[in-house]
Scaffold this motif. Sequence first.
Motif, mmCIF file in Angstrom:
data_model
loop_
_atom_site.group_PDB
_atom_site.id
_atom_site.type_symbol
_atom_site.label_atom_id
_atom_site.label_comp_id
_atom_site.label_asym_id
_atom_site.label_seq_id
_atom_site.Cartn_x
_atom_site.Cartn_y
_atom_site.Cartn_z
ATOM 1 N N LEU A 176 -46.277 -40.385 112.224
ATOM 2 C CA LEU A 176 -44.915 -40.003 112.575
ATOM 3 C C LEU A 176 -44.371 -40.868 113.706
ATOM 4 C CD1 LEU A 176 -45.214 -36.100 112.493
ATOM 5 C CD2 LEU A 176 -44.408 -37.624 110.681
ATOM 6 N N ALA A 177 -43.066 -41.062 113.670
ATOM 7 C CA ALA A 177 -42.376 -41.827 114.706
ATOM 8 C C ALA A 177 -41.034 -41.169 114.967
ATOM 9 C CB ALA A 177 -42.198 -43.285 114.275
ATOM 10 N N VAL A 178 -40.414 -41.544 116.058
ATOM 11 C CA VAL A 178 -39.157 -40.901 116.440
ATOM 12 C C VAL A 178 -38.221 -41.932 117.048
ATOM 13 C CG1 VAL A 178 -40.025 -40.277 118.735
ATOM 14 C CG2 VAL A 178 -38.156 -38.959 117.737
ATOM 15 N N VAL A 179 -36.938 -41.725 116.805
ATOM 16 C CA VAL A 179 -35.913 -42.563 117.414
ATOM 17 C C VAL A 179 -34.780 -41.647 117.862
ATOM 18 C CG1 VAL A 179 -34.781 -43.020 115.201
ATOM 19 C CG2 VAL A 179 -34.409 -44.575 117.110
ATOM 20 N N SER A 180 -34.256 -41.950 119.031
ATOM 21 C CA SER A 180 -33.140 -41.177 119.554
ATOM 22 C C SER A 180 -31.858 -41.706 118.942
ATOM 23 C CB SER A 180 -33.090 -41.276 121.081
ATOM 24 O OG SER A 180 -31.991 -40.561 121.589
ATOM 25 N N GLY A 181 -31.145 -40.819 118.233
ATOM 26 C CA GLY A 181 -29.953 -41.253 117.528
ATOM 27 C C GLY A 181 -28.675 -40.925 118.256
ATOM 28 N N THR B 201 -40.348 -45.169 118.467
ATOM 29 C CA THR B 201 -41.577 -44.873 119.224
ATOM 30 C C THR B 201 -42.503 -44.050 118.340
ATOM 31 O OG1 THR B 201 -40.399 -44.866 121.329
ATOM 32 C CG2 THR B 201 -42.546 -43.793 121.279
ATOM 33 N N PHE B 202 -43.716 -44.529 118.180
ATOM 34 C CA PHE B 202 -44.688 -43.815 117.353
ATOM 35 C C PHE B 202 -45.335 -42.709 118.178
ATOM 36 C CE2 PHE B 202 -44.121 -47.941 115.468
ATOM 37 C CZ PHE B 202 -44.013 -47.646 114.126
ATOM 38 N N LEU B 203 -45.493 -41.557 117.537
ATOM 39 C CA LEU B 203 -46.035 -40.393 118.219
ATOM 40 C C LEU B 203 -47.544 -40.533 118.400
ATOM 41 C CD1 LEU B 203 -43.919 -37.550 116.640
ATOM 42 C CD2 LEU B 203 -43.517 -38.824 118.743
ATOM 43 N N GLU B 204 -48.100 -39.617 119.165
ATOM 44 C CA GLU B 204 -49.474 -39.744 119.625
ATOM 45 C C GLU B 204 -50.462 -39.907 118.479
ATOM 46 O OE1 GLU B 204 -52.664 -37.252 122.368
ATOM 47 O OE2 GLU B 204 -50.550 -36.709 122.314
ATOM 48 N N PHE B 205 -51.442 -40.785 118.702
ATOM 49 C CA PHE B 205 -52.497 -41.015 117.732
ATOM 50 C C PHE B 205 -53.514 -39.880 117.808
ATOM 51 C CE2 PHE B 205 -50.528 -45.014 118.433
ATOM 52 C CZ PHE B 205 -50.641 -45.736 117.250
ATOM 53 N N MET C 163 -25.822 -39.801 116.452
ATOM 54 C CA MET C 163 -25.222 -38.649 115.801
ATOM 55 C C MET C 163 -26.074 -37.402 115.979
ATOM 56 S SD MET C 163 -22.481 -39.972 114.707
ATOM 57 C CE MET C 163 -21.886 -38.624 113.720
ATOM 58 N N THR C 164 -27.397 -37.574 115.988
ATOM 59 C CA THR C 164 -28.328 -36.456 116.186
ATOM 60 C C THR C 164 -29.263 -36.816 117.332
ATOM 61 O OG1 THR C 164 -29.870 -37.393 114.572
ATOM 62 C CG2 THR C 164 -28.250 -35.811 113.748
ATOM 63 N N PRO C 165 -29.752 -35.807 118.077
ATOM 64 C CA PRO C 165 -30.620 -36.110 119.221
ATOM 65 C C PRO C 165 -31.865 -36.896 118.827
ATOM 66 C CG PRO C 165 -29.881 -33.825 119.281
ATOM 67 C CD PRO C 165 -29.474 -34.371 117.955
ATOM 68 N N TRP C 166 -32.480 -36.522 117.700
ATOM 69 C CA TRP C 166 -33.713 -37.184 117.275
ATOM 70 C C TRP C 166 -33.687 -37.407 115.772
ATOM 71 C CZ3 TRP C 166 -36.328 -38.876 121.274
ATOM 72 C CH2 TRP C 166 -36.298 -38.167 122.470
ATOM 73 N N THR C 167 -34.251 -38.523 115.363
ATOM 74 C CA THR C 167 -34.516 -38.775 113.951
ATOM 75 C C THR C 167 -36.011 -39.004 113.805
ATOM 76 O OG1 THR C 167 -32.336 -39.732 113.509
ATOM 77 C CG2 THR C 167 -34.110 -40.303 111.990
ATOM 78 N N ILE C 168 -36.648 -38.207 112.944
ATOM 79 C CA ILE C 168 -38.077 -38.330 112.709
ATOM 80 C C ILE C 168 -38.298 -39.255 111.519
ATOM 81 C CG2 ILE C 168 -40.225 -37.100 112.259
ATOM 82 C CD1 ILE C 168 -38.977 -36.438 114.930
ATOM 83 N N LEU C 169 -39.241 -40.178 111.654
ATOM 84 C CA LEU C 169 -39.579 -41.104 110.576
ATOM 85 C C LEU C 169 -41.064 -40.996 110.266
ATOM 86 C CD1 LEU C 169 -37.568 -42.855 112.803
ATOM 87 C CD2 LEU C 169 -37.258 -44.097 110.653
ATOM 88 N N ARG C 170 -41.413 -41.450 109.074
ATOM 89 C CA ARG C 170 -42.798 -41.415 108.642
ATOM 90 C C ARG C 170 -43.189 -42.785 108.091
ATOM 91 N NH1 ARG C 170 -45.561 -36.836 106.732
ATOM 92 N NH2 ARG C 170 -43.599 -35.777 106.291
ATOM 93 N N VAL C 171 -44.393 -43.240 108.440
ATOM 94 C CA VAL C 171 -44.905 -44.511 107.910
ATOM 95 C C VAL C 171 -45.261 -44.313 106.447
ATOM 96 C CG1 VAL C 171 -46.727 -46.235 108.060
ATOM 97 C CG2 VAL C 171 -45.763 -45.262 110.155
ATOM 98 N N THR C 172 -44.682 -45.131 105.576
ATOM 99 C CA THR C 172 -44.983 -45.037 104.144
ATOM 100 C C THR C 172 -46.065 -46.019 103.729
ATOM 101 O OG1 THR C 172 -43.161 -46.587 103.650
ATOM 102 C CG2 THR C 172 -42.671 -44.213 103.598
ATOM 103 N N LYS C 173 -46.138 -47.160 104.418
ATOM 104 C CA LYS C 173 -47.225 -48.105 104.155
ATOM 105 C C LYS C 173 -47.411 -48.987 105.371
ATOM 106 C CE LYS C 173 -44.156 -51.304 101.641
ATOM 107 N NZ LYS C 173 -43.939 -52.028 100.368
#
Length: 361
Positions: free
Chosen positions: A313-318, A356-360, A320-330
């Motif tokens: 999981l990763a996150v970016v501060s947007g 920013t990637f979340l904690e490992f 329009m929205t406070p946070w956008t969560i992303l996921r590594v697909t490959k």
Amino acid sequence: MLSVGAQAANDKLRMITATGRAVISHMDALNEAKNIALEDALYLAALSGGAKIDGFSSVQADTALDDHFVVRPSSEILDYNIIDETHDDLHYQVTVQAAVGSVEGVGCQNRAVGHVTMFAPQYSITRQVPGWLSTTPPLLVQDLYDYMASQPKLSLRNRAGTTLDVAALLKDARYDYAALTSSRPSLSDGDFAFATAIDFDATTVKGNFKQEQFLDVTVTSHIFTGSQLDSLGDVTHTVRVKLGEKSISQMLSTLATPKRAEIRSALSTTMDTHARALAETMLCLPLTAVMAKADDGLHVSVGARQGLSPNHLAVVSGKMTPWTILRVTKADASGATLLPLNRQRKLADLHGQHVTFLEFN
């Protein structure tokens, strides 16, 4: 219905799958039923992170005691995606995958691996320092290198023969004769570099009946990261070690003077402390990258080499929205591809933003 999926290692963010249902009052109210079912699913997802229960009692006309309770979520939904929706003649059902929790105040990232390049050290020894200590700084640097090399999460490259000159290392190789005739070290995004400076100085402290001599040592490692060698600051340790004592009694002076082996041991202990702090600092720093839009998602220049894998999981501060969560697909050794959790997010809006990637784990 709830189910818990992947979660950050610090339990601040969890992926929750929840299903909400709503009654369809008439076929012209499908959108209304869908919205109610969506609200129900999001409410259940938020409750999975904890609940606040408020209650009060009231007395009815017949003096019966009536208790009332209000249940509210205590966690926050950062982002969500509708993964399924169905309906029949009576009910509308919506299933969501929601990121529940918090990403603020992120602590140590506990990186899975850190690629580190050690550049040439620098030494400074004043004239007041006894001559027998002149060979000690290189030995301390060797202690530093040995400790860093022994860490299973660190991959260490020794370039102690090259000065960490940022301007020179970033100079266009086409116009650099030295770079054309010999290899020049470079860093990949997500990797680290450091150069250590060791300063020795001697201080004399005079008392009424004695005179003490101390060695003041300062060890500073300058840390850089990424292909552009961005500065991350310094890790510094200082120590004062007693070298000897002069008093009115030669015997007392001799007894109060530590042996050279004890002095070297004290300096080695300081270097071990510095090495541990340096390693911890680099492995704790968050892994960040700039996203670039592509046909299959958002590409970053960090990947499996830095410990990323699919579903990270990763996150970016947007905006329009406070946070956008992303996921590594490959992910491969040289990069990774991400997609936003909410597929309605436009990739073009995320192009060029820092993720920013979340904690490992």
